[in-house]
Design a protein around this motif. Structure first.
Motif, mmCIF file in Angstrom:
data_model
loop_
_atom_site.group_PDB
_atom_site.id
_atom_site.type_symbol
_atom_site.label_atom_id
_atom_site.label_comp_id
_atom_site.label_asym_id
_atom_site.label_seq_id
_atom_site.Cartn_x
_atom_site.Cartn_y
_atom_site.Cartn_z
ATOM 1 N N GLU B 375 0.865 -1.085 -0.060
ATOM 2 C CA GLU B 375 0.148 0.004 -0.013
ATOM 3 C C GLU B 375 0.737 1.197 -0.089
ATOM 4 O O GLU B 375 0.561 2.360 -0.620
ATOM 5 C CB GLU B 375 -0.911 -0.239 1.161
ATOM 6 N N LEU B 376 1.765 1.224 0.859
ATOM 7 C CA LEU B 376 2.967 2.285 0.927
ATOM 8 C C LEU B 376 3.452 2.571 -0.601
ATOM 9 O O LEU B 376 3.330 3.763 -0.922
ATOM 10 C CB LEU B 376 3.931 1.958 1.787
ATOM 11 N N ALA B 377 3.740 1.643 -1.197
ATOM 12 C CA ALA B 377 4.443 1.766 -2.495
ATOM 13 C C ALA B 377 3.217 2.307 -3.669
ATOM 14 O O ALA B 377 3.542 3.168 -4.611
ATOM 15 C CB ALA B 377 5.235 0.651 -3.122
ATOM 16 N N PHE B 378 1.979 1.616 -3.436
ATOM 17 C CA PHE B 378 1.153 1.878 -4.436
ATOM 18 C C PHE B 378 0.741 3.380 -4.258
ATOM 19 O O PHE B 378 0.417 4.026 -5.064
ATOM 20 C CB PHE B 378 0.044 1.157 -4.036
ATOM 21 N N ARG B 379 0.556 3.862 -2.938
ATOM 22 C CA ARG B 379 -0.007 5.282 -2.908
ATOM 23 C C ARG B 379 1.115 6.282 -3.263
ATOM 24 O O ARG B 379 1.018 7.333 -3.791
ATOM 25 C CB ARG B 379 -0.101 5.497 -1.520
ATOM 26 N N ARG B 380 2.231 5.738 -3.076
ATOM 27 C CA ARG B 380 3.454 6.649 -3.725
ATOM 28 C C ARG B 380 3.290 6.994 -5.097
ATOM 29 O O ARG B 380 3.470 7.998 -5.892
ATOM 30 C CB ARG B 380 4.731 6.353 -3.461
ATOM 31 N N GLN B 381 3.263 5.465 -5.999
ATOM 32 C CA GLN B 381 3.008 5.656 -7.476
ATOM 33 C C GLN B 381 1.723 6.216 -8.080
ATOM 34 O O GLN B 381 1.668 6.749 -8.897
ATOM 35 C CB GLN B 381 3.371 4.433 -7.948
ATOM 36 N N TRP B 382 0.574 5.669 -7.379
ATOM 37 C CA TRP B 382 -0.646 5.895 -7.980
ATOM 38 C C TRP B 382 -1.193 6.832 -6.859
ATOM 39 O O TRP B 382 -2.469 6.022 -6.133
ATOM 40 C CB TRP B 382 -1.440 4.721 -8.244
ATOM 41 N N PRO B 383 -1.145 8.014 -6.486
ATOM 42 C CA PRO B 383 -1.671 8.657 -5.457
ATOM 43 C C PRO B 383 -3.260 8.961 -5.605
ATOM 44 O O PRO B 383 -4.011 9.305 -4.676
ATOM 45 C CB PRO B 383 -1.119 9.936 -5.312
ATOM 46 N N PRO B 392 -4.445 -4.419 -8.414
ATOM 47 C CA PRO B 392 -3.232 -4.950 -9.394
ATOM 48 C C PRO B 392 -2.230 -6.153 -8.499
ATOM 49 O O PRO B 392 -2.357 -6.147 -7.482
ATOM 50 C CB PRO B 392 -2.492 -3.896 -9.707
ATOM 51 N N ASN B 393 -1.826 -6.811 -9.351
ATOM 52 C CA ASN B 393 -1.030 -8.168 -8.824
ATOM 53 C C ASN B 393 0.458 -7.401 -8.579
ATOM 54 O O ASN B 393 0.855 -7.951 -7.625
ATOM 55 C CB ASN B 393 -0.883 -9.259 -9.751
ATOM 56 N N ALA B 394 0.735 -6.485 -9.446
ATOM 57 C CA ALA B 394 2.183 -6.148 -9.530
ATOM 58 C C ALA B 394 1.956 -4.837 -10.460
ATOM 59 O O ALA B 394 1.040 -4.432 -11.090
ATOM 60 C CB ALA B 394 3.096 -6.935 -10.095
ATOM 61 N N PHE B 395 2.949 -4.008 -10.226
ATOM 62 C CA PHE B 395 3.116 -2.557 -10.846
ATOM 63 C C PHE B 395 4.438 -1.991 -10.978
ATOM 64 O O PHE B 395 5.521 -2.415 -10.065
ATOM 65 C CB PHE B 395 2.161 -1.591 -10.539
ATOM 66 N N VAL B 396 4.597 -1.221 -12.214
ATOM 67 C CA VAL B 396 6.097 -0.651 -12.233
ATOM 68 C C VAL B 396 5.799 0.779 -11.561
ATOM 69 O O VAL B 396 4.915 1.436 -11.823
ATOM 70 C CB VAL B 396 6.515 -0.623 -13.781
ATOM 71 N N ARG B 403 11.985 3.608 -10.888
ATOM 72 C CA ARG B 403 11.160 2.663 -11.686
ATOM 73 C C ARG B 403 11.302 1.100 -11.153
ATOM 74 O O ARG B 403 11.520 0.221 -12.030
ATOM 75 C CB ARG B 403 11.306 2.736 -13.217
ATOM 76 N N GLN B 404 11.140 0.896 -9.801
ATOM 77 C CA GLN B 404 11.317 -0.243 -9.371
ATOM 78 C C GLN B 404 9.747 -1.140 -9.561
ATOM 79 O O GLN B 404 8.709 -0.354 -9.791
ATOM 80 C CB GLN B 404 11.493 -0.164 -7.858
ATOM 81 N N ILE B 405 9.896 -2.480 -9.195
ATOM 82 C CA ILE B 405 8.690 -3.273 -9.401
ATOM 83 C C ILE B 405 8.258 -3.622 -8.144
ATOM 84 O O ILE B 405 9.105 -4.262 -7.343
ATOM 85 C CB ILE B 405 9.073 -4.497 -10.305
ATOM 86 N N LEU B 442 -6.707 3.668 -17.334
ATOM 87 C CA LEU B 442 -5.565 3.238 -16.370
ATOM 88 C C LEU B 442 -4.334 3.904 -16.752
ATOM 89 O O LEU B 442 -4.083 4.041 -18.081
ATOM 90 C CB LEU B 442 -5.379 1.703 -16.206
ATOM 91 N N PRO B 443 -3.584 4.322 -15.986
ATOM 92 C CA PRO B 443 -2.133 4.826 -16.392
ATOM 93 C C PRO B 443 -1.027 3.980 -16.847
ATOM 94 O O PRO B 443 -0.165 3.927 -16.402
ATOM 95 C CB PRO B 443 -1.715 5.710 -15.090
ATOM 96 N N ILE B 444 -1.729 2.949 -17.790
ATOM 97 C CA ILE B 444 -0.475 2.023 -18.365
ATOM 98 C C ILE B 444 -0.753 2.243 -19.774
ATOM 99 O O ILE B 444 -1.808 2.924 -20.374
ATOM 100 C CB ILE B 444 -0.907 0.608 -17.784
#
Lengths: 120, 539
Positions: B375-383, B392-396, B403-405, B442-444
């Protein structure tokens, strides 16, 4: 299996199949076949309004544990009359069956499998 | 009757029965006799007489004989006083004599005095009660409340700091405290001692890291205590790079988890600073760190979000999934595939495409995490996205510099890590251009995901892994590749040459740019019906 984890995973499955995510209007029904018949610990079913597409979600006790059941059920169901597809997502497994002569149902099958497989 | 201990001339400790304390009248008589002798023979004779009587005995001239007579009167009084143990008097106390809560190191005995010097009792030097270092040391033995000594230390005079430096053979105030801690308190309270740092204006200049290592070696400080010291001084060590502290700790023999913990509070901590040191250690050593919940919670608390999240791929966090394990499962079939294994599979099966790509790899770029870090990483990337709605299962980290995974430990399938690893081998250009030019829900980029899934399946099909992700983007990517060739698509995908892909498509199909853009828009908007129609008819 931890009940909280079980609830969380089933809720995740509902999210993956929700209209907001999958773009499909689905109604809840029982899983077919029932979860205990294939070694799953829980599950539920969904059906499209026109009944051209049905799907069942199963929760197994371990990540990837639905692999064999998915392959078996798909092989048993897929054929001239029905198009079947299955997908794994962690400990969750989806079996979806569409009537082969219903183009909308077949298109929805791919859409459902894609939605359930999740964004990566 | 109380027993006292006194050293004889051979240094052995003897137990003696102490006489009863002298009366006030008797003490006055003794004092008068001493003063008379002092006036006639001088201080030296009096002192020598007392020392002699206390230690070796002996005879001399008339004054000395007189001094002996006086000493015969004085010494019993002194011994009576000595039978009451005083701080720093060399009396070894029994544990039951130590008040509850006092520093246990009191039981260790007297304070060590300056190297090469004699104790004040033997030199006859008069201790000034209330003065600097002496008082500090005395107080130290009387209290477990170290913070109460802060004021004491801040009032040290310059000479006290210098004496302390000589006393402990160290150049810097912080290191004096460090040495004090080890001398008197042992490892459990060394950090408390160091926490006393009073920002003393009289503190000597900052000692170098090499000096501290030297101090630690001279004091035979254990590796664990050295790590504790570094942890305490690290927040004020802005001038010493984090990596240098870790390196010093490594060379001192401090275990990786301890030296990692030591620098967490560093004033200018950066993951880039510690990366060379982290890269040196084995994966089992990294595992010790990220599997330590206390340590990771501490890192989370001390570091900013970016530094904390940057640490996870550096440590190669690979959290196992929730639930049971499958006995005898193939690698990657009961949990995600590790990032180093991803590299092996991709380079093994796509060497003709990725063999010349320098520096692209999944290892060290992928973290498999649980809910909180996810959640911490998700909120940083997709606020702006709701992690509860989009699961999502995973994201970049497409909008982050590194650009970590991120892969969720309970989601995805055996091919998820390969799909994500493929993103690390690809150029970002196609994704970046398409998601800006044809924004979807989606932002992809669906074209990018379709190509990624295409090349992923070239690998997973060899491993017996069935993939079901991105069926529609894959369908169109496969169609495009059918027109432009796999080699051209690979060059466009891995080199980031979208123009090559589009121009080849236009040449091969004789369609217009407008027709391509119509198709691309429908594709990115996930309008599969329109995309199919435009693909088939061009309109």
């Amino acid at each position: 299996v931890d009940q909280a984890w079980r609830d969380r995973e089933l809720q995740r499955a509902e999210t993956l199949l929700s209209a907001e995510w999958s773009g499909l209007e689905l109604h809840r029904q029982d899983a077919h076949p029932p979860p205990d018949a294939i070694g799953a610990v829980d599950g539920f079913g969904v059906v499209m309004a026109d009944h051209g597409l049905q799907a069942s979600v199963y929760l197994f006790e371990a990540w990837g544990a639905g692999r064999d059941a998915a392959a078996m059920l798909k092989e048993m169901t897929d054929g001239d009359r029905y198009r079947a597809a299955s997908a794994l997502n962690g400990a969750l497994m989806l079996l979806a069956v569409a009537e082969a002569d219903e183009p909308a149902a077949v298109a929805a099958l791919d859409q459902l499998i894609g939605a359930f497989s999740g964004m990566e | 009757m109380r027993e006292a201990h006194q050293s004889d001339e051979t240094g052995r400790v003897q137990a003696r029965r102490a006489p009863a304390p002298a009366s006030a009248a008797r003490q006055e008589q003794v004092g008068a006799a001493l003063l008379g002798l002092q006036r006639r023979a001088g201080n030296a004779v009096v002192v020598r007489a007392l020392q002699t009587k206390l230690t070796v005995g002996g005879a001399g001239d008339r004054f000395e004989r007189e001094a002996d007579e006086v000493a015969d009167q004085v010494v019993p009084s002194l011994r009576a006083a000595m039978s009451h143990p005083q701080p720093g008097d060399g009396v070894r106390r029994r544990p039951e004599d130590i008040p509850s809560g006092r520093i246990q190191a009191i039981a260790l005995g007297p304070v060590r005095h300056e190297l090469g010097s004699r104790s004040p009792a033997r030199t006859g030097r008069v201790q000034r009660n209330g003065d600097g270092l002496d008082t500090f040391l005395e107080k130290l033995k009387e209290t477990s409340d170290l913070t109460s000594l802060r004021g004491q230390v801040t009032e040290w005079k310059g000479e006290d700091v210098e004496r302390a430096a000589r006393h402990f053979g160290v150049p810097r105030f912080q290191d004096i405290v460090f040495a004090l801690g080890h001398e008197l308190l042992g490892k459990t309270t060394a950090s408390e001692m160091c926490a006393l740092d009073p920002k003393n204006p009289l503190a000597v200049p900052v000692g170098s890291l090499a000096q501290r290592v030297d101090i630690a070696k001279r004091w035979k400080v254990s590796a664990g205590d050295f790590a504790t010291h570094l942890a305490v001084v690290a927040p004020t060590e802005g001038g010493t790079p984090t990596g240098a502290l870790m390196k010093a700790a490594r060379e001192y023999g401090v275990a990786f988890p301890a030296r990692f913990e030591a620098v967490l509070g560093h004033g200018s901590f950066s993951t880039d600073g510690v990366k060379p040191e982290v890269e040196l250690v084995s994966q089992p050593e990294r595992d010790q760190v990220w599997q330590d919940k206390r340590l990771m919670a501490k890192a989370k608390g001390l570091l900013n979000t970016n530094d904390y999240l940057d640490l996870l791929p550096m440590l190669r966090v690979f959290t196992p999934p929730t639930g049971a394990t499958i006995a005898g499962a193939q690698p990657g079939w009961d949990k995600h595939i590790s990032s180093d294994q991803v590299d092996i599979y991709i380079t093994q099966h796509l060497s003709h495409y990725v063999g010349k790509l320098v520096g692209r790899k999944a290892q060290g770029e992928i973290s498999v995490v649980g809910d909180e870090d996810w959640e911490l990483a998700f909120r940083r990337q997709w606020p702006t996205l709701d992690p509860m709605l989009v699961k999502p299962n995973a994201f970049v980290d497409v909008d982050q510099p590194k650009r970590q995974i991120w892969i969720h430990k309970d989601r995805g399938d055996s091919g998820t890590a390969i799909h994500e690893g493929m993103h690390k081998y690809a150029s970002d250009n196609i994704r970046n251009i398409m998601r800006v030019k044809f924004p979807g829900r989606l932002p992809i980029s669906q074209l990018d995901e379709g190509l990624t899934e295409y090349f992923t399946r070239l690998v997973t099909s060899k491993l017996g892994i069935t993939r079901t992700s991105y069926p529609n983007p894959l369908k169109f990517a496969t169609s495009i590749i059918g027109v432009i060739s796999e080699a051209t698509a690979a060059k466009a995908y891995y080199d980031g040459d979208l123009d090559l892909l589009v121009n080849t498509y236009l040449t091969k199909t004789a369609r217009s740019t407008a027709q391509w853009e119509l198709f691309a828009k429908a594709l990115e908007e996930e309008n599969w019906t329109v995309a199919t129609r435009v693909w088939n008819t061009g309109a």
